[in-house]
Motif scaffolding. Structure first.
Motif, PDB file in Angstrom:
ATOM      1  N   TRP A 146      45.736  75.729  33.461  1.00 23.38           N
ATOM      2  CA  TRP A 146      45.416  76.654  34.544  1.00 23.38           C
ATOM      3  C   TRP A 146      44.546  75.993  35.606  1.00 23.38           C
ATOM      4  N   ARG A 147      43.508  75.281  35.173  1.00 25.66           N
ATOM      5  CA  ARG A 147      42.595  74.655  36.136  1.00 25.66           C
ATOM      6  C   ARG A 147      42.321  73.182  35.825  1.00 25.66           C
ATOM      7  N   GLY A 148      43.333  72.482  35.295  1.00 23.35           N
ATOM      8  CA  GLY A 148      43.136  71.069  35.002  1.00 23.35           C
ATOM      9  C   GLY A 148      43.672  70.707  33.635  1.00 23.35           C
ATOM     10  N   PRO A 149      43.359  69.477  33.169  1.00 26.75           N
ATOM     11  CA  PRO A 149      43.879  69.031  31.880  1.00 26.75           C
ATOM     12  C   PRO A 149      43.379  69.925  30.737  1.00 26.75           C
ATOM     13  N   ILE A 150      44.252  70.160  29.757  1.00 22.82           N
ATOM     14  CA  ILE A 150      43.909  70.979  28.583  1.00 22.82           C
ATOM     15  C   ILE A 150      43.290  70.084  27.519  1.00 22.82           C
ATOM     16  N   GLY A 151      42.248  70.582  26.848  1.00 21.40           N
ATOM     17  CA  GLY A 151      41.698  69.872  25.686  1.00 21.40           C
ATOM     18  C   GLY A 151      42.481  70.295  24.450  1.00 21.40           C
ATOM     19  N   PHE A 152      43.315  69.411  23.927  1.00 24.19           N
ATOM     20  CA  PHE A 152      44.113  69.729  22.734  1.00 24.19           C
ATOM     21  C   PHE A 152      43.334  69.399  21.460  1.00 24.19           C
ATOM     22  N   PRO A 153      43.620  70.029  20.296  1.00 29.37           N
ATOM     23  CA  PRO A 153      44.507  71.188  20.172  1.00 29.37           C
ATOM     24  C   PRO A 153      43.855  72.431  20.775  1.00 29.37           C
ATOM     25  N   ARG A 154      44.689  73.328  21.286  1.00 27.85           N
ATOM     26  CA  ARG A 154      44.182  74.535  21.930  1.00 27.85           C
ATOM     27  C   ARG A 154      44.875  75.759  21.343  1.00 27.85           C
ATOM     28  N   ILE A 155      44.072  76.745  20.925  1.00 25.68           N
ATOM     29  CA  ILE A 155      44.609  78.030  20.491  1.00 25.68           C
ATOM     30  C   ILE A 155      44.866  78.860  21.746  1.00 25.68           C
ATOM     31  N   GLN A 156      46.106  79.321  21.912  1.00 25.63           N
ATOM     32  CA  GLN A 156      46.469  80.070  23.119  1.00 25.63           C
ATOM     33  C   GLN A 156      46.016  81.528  23.026  1.00 25.63           C
ATOM     34  N   GLY A 157      46.229  82.271  24.106  1.00 30.66           N
ATOM     35  CA  GLY A 157      46.016  83.717  24.079  1.00 30.66           C
ATOM     36  C   GLY A 157      44.773  84.182  24.807  1.00 30.66           C
ATOM     37  N   ALA A 158      44.975  84.809  25.990  1.00 33.03           N
ATOM     38  CA  ALA A 158      43.838  85.262  26.800  1.00 33.03           C
ATOM     39  C   ALA A 158      43.431  86.698  26.508  1.00 33.03           C
ATOM     40  N   ASP A 159      44.372  87.496  26.009  1.00 34.62           N
ATOM     41  CA  ASP A 159      44.161  88.954  26.028  1.00 34.62           C
ATOM     42  C   ASP A 159      43.910  89.531  24.647  1.00 34.62           C
ATOM     43  N   VAL A 160      42.673  89.869  24.387  1.00 34.52           N
ATOM     44  CA  VAL A 160      42.276  90.284  23.038  1.00 34.52           C
ATOM     45  C   VAL A 160      41.621  91.662  23.031  1.00 34.52           C
ATOM     46  N   ALA A 161      42.087  92.498  22.101  1.00 39.30           N
ATOM     47  CA  ALA A 161      41.361  93.711  21.722  1.00 39.30           C
ATOM     48  C   ALA A 161      41.095  93.603  20.227  1.00 39.30           C
ATOM     49  N   GLY A 162      39.914  94.021  19.806  1.00 37.52           N
ATOM     50  CA  GLY A 162      39.578  93.924  18.384  1.00 37.52           C
ATOM     51  C   GLY A 162      38.214  94.508  18.105  1.00 37.52           C
ATOM     52  N   ARG A 163      37.612  94.077  16.998  1.00 37.07           N
ATOM     53  CA  ARG A 163      36.282  94.569  16.632  1.00 37.07           C
ATOM     54  C   ARG A 163      35.311  93.416  16.449  1.00 37.07           C
ATOM     55  N   VAL A 164      34.082  93.639  16.875  1.00 32.28           N
ATOM     56  CA  VAL A 164      33.035  92.628  16.683  1.00 32.28           C
ATOM     57  C   VAL A 164      32.639  92.628  15.206  1.00 32.28           C
ATOM     58  N   VAL A 165      32.684  91.439  14.581  1.00 33.47           N
ATOM     59  CA  VAL A 165      32.320  91.347  13.156  1.00 33.47           C
ATOM     60  C   VAL A 165      31.051  90.530  12.923  1.00 33.47           C
ATOM     61  N   ALA A 166      30.609  89.774  13.926  1.00 35.69           N
ATOM     62  CA  ALA A 166      29.367  89.001  13.787  1.00 35.69           C
ATOM     63  C   ALA A 166      28.853  88.660  15.183  1.00 35.69           C
ATOM     64  N   VAL A 167      27.547  88.416  15.277  1.00 33.56           N
ATOM     65  CA  VAL A 167      26.952  88.041  16.557  1.00 33.56           C
ATOM     66  C   VAL A 167      26.096  86.794  16.385  1.00 33.56           C
ATOM     67  N   GLY A 168      25.990  86.011  17.467  1.00 32.41           N
ATOM     68  CA  GLY A 168      25.113  84.852  17.472  1.00 32.41           C
ATOM     69  C   GLY A 168      23.690  85.262  17.809  1.00 32.41           C
ATOM     70  N   THR A 169      22.790  84.296  17.835  1.00 32.31           N
ATOM     71  CA  THR A 169      21.391  84.608  18.144  1.00 32.31           C
ATOM     72  C   THR A 169      21.266  85.141  19.558  1.00 32.31           C
ATOM     73  N   GLY A 170      20.352  86.085  19.733  1.00 33.63           N
ATOM     74  CA  GLY A 170      20.089  86.648  21.044  1.00 33.63           C
ATOM     75  C   GLY A 170      21.047  87.752  21.449  1.00 33.63           C
ATOM     76  N   VAL A 171      21.913  88.179  20.516  1.00 36.90           N
ATOM     77  CA  VAL A 171      22.878  89.241  20.832  1.00 36.90           C
ATOM     78  C   VAL A 171      22.541  90.494  20.016  1.00 36.90           C
ATOM     79  N   GLU A 172      22.612  91.653  20.654  1.00 36.57           N
ATOM     80  CA  GLU A 172      22.330  92.927  19.990  1.00 36.57           C
ATOM     81  C   GLU A 172      23.190  93.116  18.741  1.00 36.57           C
ATOM     82  N   ARG A 173      22.517  93.342  17.586  1.00 41.10           N
ATOM     83  CA  ARG A 173      23.248  93.571  16.328  1.00 41.10           C
ATOM     84  C   ARG A 173      24.093  94.845  16.404  1.00 41.10           C
ATOM     85  N   SER A 174      23.722  95.758  17.268  1.00 40.45           N
ATOM     86  CA  SER A 174      24.436  97.041  17.357  1.00 40.45           C
ATOM     87  C   SER A 174      25.886  96.876  17.826  1.00 40.45           C
ATOM     88  N   LEU A 175      26.223  95.686  18.350  1.00 40.34           N
ATOM     89  CA  LEU A 175      27.606  95.434  18.765  1.00 40.34           C
ATOM     90  C   LEU A 175      28.548  95.315  17.571  1.00 40.34           C
TER      91      LEU A 175
END
Length: 349
Positions: A69-98
Motif C-alpha cells: 500500500w505504501r511501500g515494500p512489505i515486510g514479509f512474512p505478513r499476515i493479511q487482513g485490515a478489517d477486524v471485529a472481535g473481543r478484547v482478551v488482553a491489554v498491554g501496560t497503560g491500557v484500561e483493564r475495563s476494555l
C-alpha cells in the motif's frame, strides 16, 4: 493468554497469486504497551488484500514496481485490515475495563496523533492483520461497539470499505439535498457509498451493471446507470441539472467523460482506479467551472469516529455476500477478484 500459545494465521511470504497465501501456526502476539489483543470474530476482505498480495500499488516515479500500500512489505505478513472481535488482553497503560468488550479496529496507521491525521499505513499491509485468530492493535484505534445490533460480520465489513466511503463523502463535502454519482456501485466501497450518501440525504445515482442493478437499487440508489450503455447520456437524463459530487472508485476513462457532468463548484472524489490509473480530461472543464478533483485514501480518525457512531445505532446495514473459514482464504480472495458478488466477503477464524 500466555506467550507460548499458538494460533492459526494466513500469511504471505512473497507477492503473487492466491497460491502465495499460506496457513501457518504462529505465536499469539503479545500486546505491547498501549496495545490490546483482540480475538478475531470476523475479518472482511477488500481489494486492498488482493493488491497488497500482488504488490500492485506501484511507487512514486515507478508505477510498475511491486509494492504494498505504501511501500515494500515486510514479509512474512499476515493479511487482513478489517477486524471485529473481543478484547482478551491489554498491554501496560491500557484500561483493564476494555477486556471482554466487543470492538472494531481502525486499521489505519496515521502520520500524526491529531483528529485529522492522514493514513500512511494499513493493518494487513504495514503491520500484521486479522487473517488470524488473534491480532494486536493500538488501544486508541479500538472502538467499543458492544451495544451495536450489527453482527460481527457486518461490523468487520465497515473499516476499509465504509471508512473509505465516508472519507470520500466528507472530503467531497456532500450535503443533504445534493446529487451524488457513485461509480463501481456494487463493490464493497461502492455499496457503502450508496448507503452512506443516501443516509446523508443526497440524491444518489449509481453506476452498475447487469444482475447487480437490483441490489444496488435496494441499497438506496435513486437511479441506476447501466455501465454497459452511454454513462454520460444516462447521467444527464437522470440528473439534468448536473452532479454535485462524484464518488469514484473506477477512474480511467470515466473521469474525462464525467467532469463535464459536474455542476458549478462540483467535486470529483477519487479513491480507486479499477478502470485504470492513466487519466485524461479537458482541464477547461475543471477551472472554468470552479470544479475540484480530490484524492481520498481511506479516512481520518474523525471520519472513523463518525462511522462508529453509525455502527452503534445500526444506521448502516452492510450486506454480506459470503463467509468462508480461514483455511479457505485463497478461495475467498478468488471469489472477491471475480467481482460477481454484491456486498462483503468475510472469513471466520
Amino acid at each position: 493468554m500466555n506467550a507460548s500459545q499458538v494460533m492459526r494465521a494466513v500469511r504471505i511470504t512473497r507477492h503473487g497469486g492466491p497460491e502465495v497465501l499460506e496457513l501457518a501456526e504462529v505465536a499469539v502476539p503479545a500486546p505491547e504497551a498501549g496495545e490490546v489483543l483482540v480475538r478475531v470474530g470476523a475479518v472482511a476482505l477488500n481489494n486492498t488484500d488482493l493488491w497488497t498480495r500482488e504488490g500492485a500499488y506501484g511507487r512514486p516515479g515507478d508505477p510498475g514496481a511491486k509494492s504494498g500500500w505504501r511501500g515494500p512489505i515486510g514479509f512474512p505478513r499476515i493479511q487482513g485490515a478489517d477486524v471485529a472481535g473481543r478484547v482478551v488482553a491489554v498491554g501496560t497503560g491500557v484500561e483493564r475495563s476494555l477486556v471482554g468488550r466487543r470492538v472494531v479496529v481502525d486499521p489505519a496507521i496515521y502520520d500524526s496523533e491529531g483528529p485529522d491525521a492522514n493514513p500512511v499505513g494499513l493493518m494487513g499491509s504495514e503491520r500484521d492483520g486479522g487473517y488470524a485468530e488473534y491480532v494486536t492493535a493500538p488501544a486508541q484505534r479500538v472502538h467499543d461497539v458492544t451495544g451495536s445490533p450489527l453482527t460481527d460480520d457486518q461490523l468487520a465489513s465497515l473499516p476499509t470499505a465504509y471508512g473509505t466511503a465516508l472519507g470520500m463523502i466528507e472530503r467531497g463535502r456532500l450535503r443533504k439535498g445534493e446529487t451524488a454519482l457513485v461509480s463501481g456501485a456494487s463493490g464493497g466501497v461502492g455499496l457503502a457509498l450508496v448507503q452512506l450518501a443516501r443516509a446523508r440525504g443526497a440524491t444518489v445515482l449509481a453506476i452498475s451493471s447487469g444482475p447487480k442493478i437490483d441490489a444496488v437499487r435496494e441499497a438506496g440508489a435513486h437511479a441506476v446507470i447501466d455501465r454497459a450503455g452511454d454513462i454520460a447520456e444516462q447521467t444527464r437524463a437522470a440528473a439534468p441539472d448536473g452532479i454535485d459530487v462524484a464518488l469514484d472508485v473506477v477512474a480511467g476513462e470515466l473521469v474525462g467523460e464525467g467532469l463535464p457532468l459536474l455542476r458549478e463548484g462540483g467535486r470529483w472524489v477519487i479513491a480507486g482506479a479499477l478502470g485504470g490509473y492513466d487519466v485524461t480530461f479537458d482541464v477547461r472543464r475543471l477551472y472554468l467551472h470552479n470544479a475540484q478533483v480530490i484524492g481520498s485514501a481511506m479516512h481520518t480518525p474523525t471520519h472513523f469516529g463518525l462511522l462508529m457512531d453509525l455502527a452503534r445505532r445500526a444506521d448502516v446495514q452492510p450486506v454480506i455476500a459470503a463467509a468462508f473459514p480461514l483455511e479457505q482464504a485463497a478461495r475467498a480472495q478468488e471469489e472477491l477478484s471475480r467481482r460477481e458478488h454484491v456486498g462483503k466477503i468475510v472469513m471466520h477464524p
